[in-house]
Design an enzyme around this catalytic site. Structure first.
Site, short mmCIF file in Angstrom:
data_model
loop_
_atom_site.label_atom_id
_atom_site.label_comp_id
_atom_site.label_asym_id
_atom_site.label_seq_id
_atom_site.Cartn_x
_atom_site.Cartn_y
_atom_site.Cartn_z
N LYS A 171 0.85 -1.18 0.00
CA LYS A 171 0.00 0.00 0.00
C LYS A 171 0.89 1.24 0.00
O LYS A 171 1.72 1.42 0.90
CB LYS A 171 -0.93 0.03 1.21
N ALA A 258 -9.76 5.61 4.45
CA ALA A 258 -9.71 6.76 5.37
C ALA A 258 -11.06 7.45 5.49
O ALA A 258 -11.79 7.62 4.52
CB ALA A 258 -8.66 7.78 4.95
N ASN A 280 -8.86 1.78 10.16
CA ASN A 280 -8.06 1.48 11.34
C ASN A 280 -8.67 2.14 12.57
O ASN A 280 -9.18 1.49 13.48
CB ASN A 280 -6.62 1.93 11.14
#
Length: 328
Positions: A171, A258, A280
């Site tokens: 990534k 995100a 995350n």
């Protein structure tokens, strides 16, 4: 020693002990009362299976009932020739410890985790490591370039990652500045070109710009990952129109990366037609990360089902579910 017979069962040659067809069926761990048998193109009545003896060269078809109709193929997605069932990718930062991180990964059903590349703690080489808790032989590690602000730093980081673990699926993110953590697309495209030439398979974090997404494809990105909102903000997907445009124009997988804050945001990403979603903070900073991980798993599945089902059209005015004619 008992001589065996050469027969064919359901298209496969096999040896069988002399005896009845019922004996053969039981030797296959099947119940003679629940199957139908054809022998040499003739149906053998079930009531006679125990009386009909097998003979050398018999060709048998043994069938039973299964669910009717076509079975839908597994709803998987593929990136760079690698196929995954889970459309949820989770990060490995911000958890209280590796054990909680591992438990969240398991609850999420994720098959890919992003991992940062950091210096070894040489003062304590025996300290626990992520690989002690999340097995890279079972879960695909996706090394990322979190914290890199130039193409050179990102390329260097991923070269080290490949040396450390042999990874080529990576990534890439090259950040523009620390306040927004928005990607610097000029540096990102430049890094993508170099990495692709060196045999890397970069999945690339990018702005929600359909033109930039196409430029990344041309540069060698194997997936494009537009942000839904600033990293770690939890604002949810703020740019549905542009992400949808990226999905419609892409030849490679598109994953929202995100900005996800809760399960409904994950569902939206999949409802837009994205192949997956990466998160995350939304899990790691939840009051109950394990429960949130489960919620994200279900939300991704629901969003994908909703996309495949095809949502109803929107209308300007109400449309009653029950007809108004014939009211009492």
């Amino acid at each position: 020693m008992t001589e065996t017979l050469q027969i064919v069962v359901n298209g496969e040659a096999r040896r069988a002990a002399p005896g009845s067809i019922a004996d053969l069926v039981r030797s296959l761990d099947l119940d003679p009362a629940k199957v139908a048998v054809e022998r040499n193109a003739l149906i053998v009545p079930r009531s006679t299976l125990a009386q009909v003896a097998l003979a050398e060269g018999d060709v048998l078809e043994i069938v039973h009932f299964v669910g009717g109709g076509d079975h839908a193929a597994a709803d998987t997605w593929t990136v760079a020739g690698r196929t995954f069932a889970s459309r949820l990718i989770v990060g490995t930062g911000k958890y209280k410890d590796f054990a909680q991180n591992a438990a969240a990964v398991e609850a999420s059903g994720a098959q890919i985790v992003t991992v940062a590349v950091r210096r070894v703690n040489v003062s304590d080489p025996g300290a626990p490591m992520l690989t002690d808790f999340i097995d890279p032989k079972k879960i695909t590690y996706l090394p990322n370039t979190a914290g890199c602000f130039t193409a050179e730093d990102a390329i260097r980081t991923l070269r080290l990652a490949r040396e450390a673990g042999g990874w080529d699926l990576v990534k890439l993110e090259v950040l523009g500045e620390a306040r927004t953590l928005y990607p610097n697309m000029i540096e990102t495209i430049r890094a993508t070109e170099v990495l692709a030439r060196e045999g890397f398979l970069p999945m690339v974090y990018c702005t929600d710009d359909p033109i930039a997404a196409k430029q990344l494809e041309d540069a060698g990105a194997v997936a494009v990952m537009p942000l839904g909102a600033p990293i770690g903000s939890g604002l949810g997907i703020q740019n549905r129109v542009t992400i949808r445009l990226i999905v419609e124009g892409a030849r490679v997988p598109v994953l929202v990366d995100a900005g996800v804050g809760t399960a409904s945001d994950a569902a939206v990403a999949l409802e837009l037609g994205c192949d997956g979603v990466l998160m995350n903070t939304a899990i790691a900073e939840a009051k109950d990360p394990i429960r949130m991980a489960r919620a994200m798993k279900l939300a991704v599945e629901a969003g994908r089902d909703a996309y495949l089902a095809g949502r109803m059209g929107t209308r300007k005015y109400a449309d009653p579910s029950s007809p108004l004619a014939g009211l009492i």
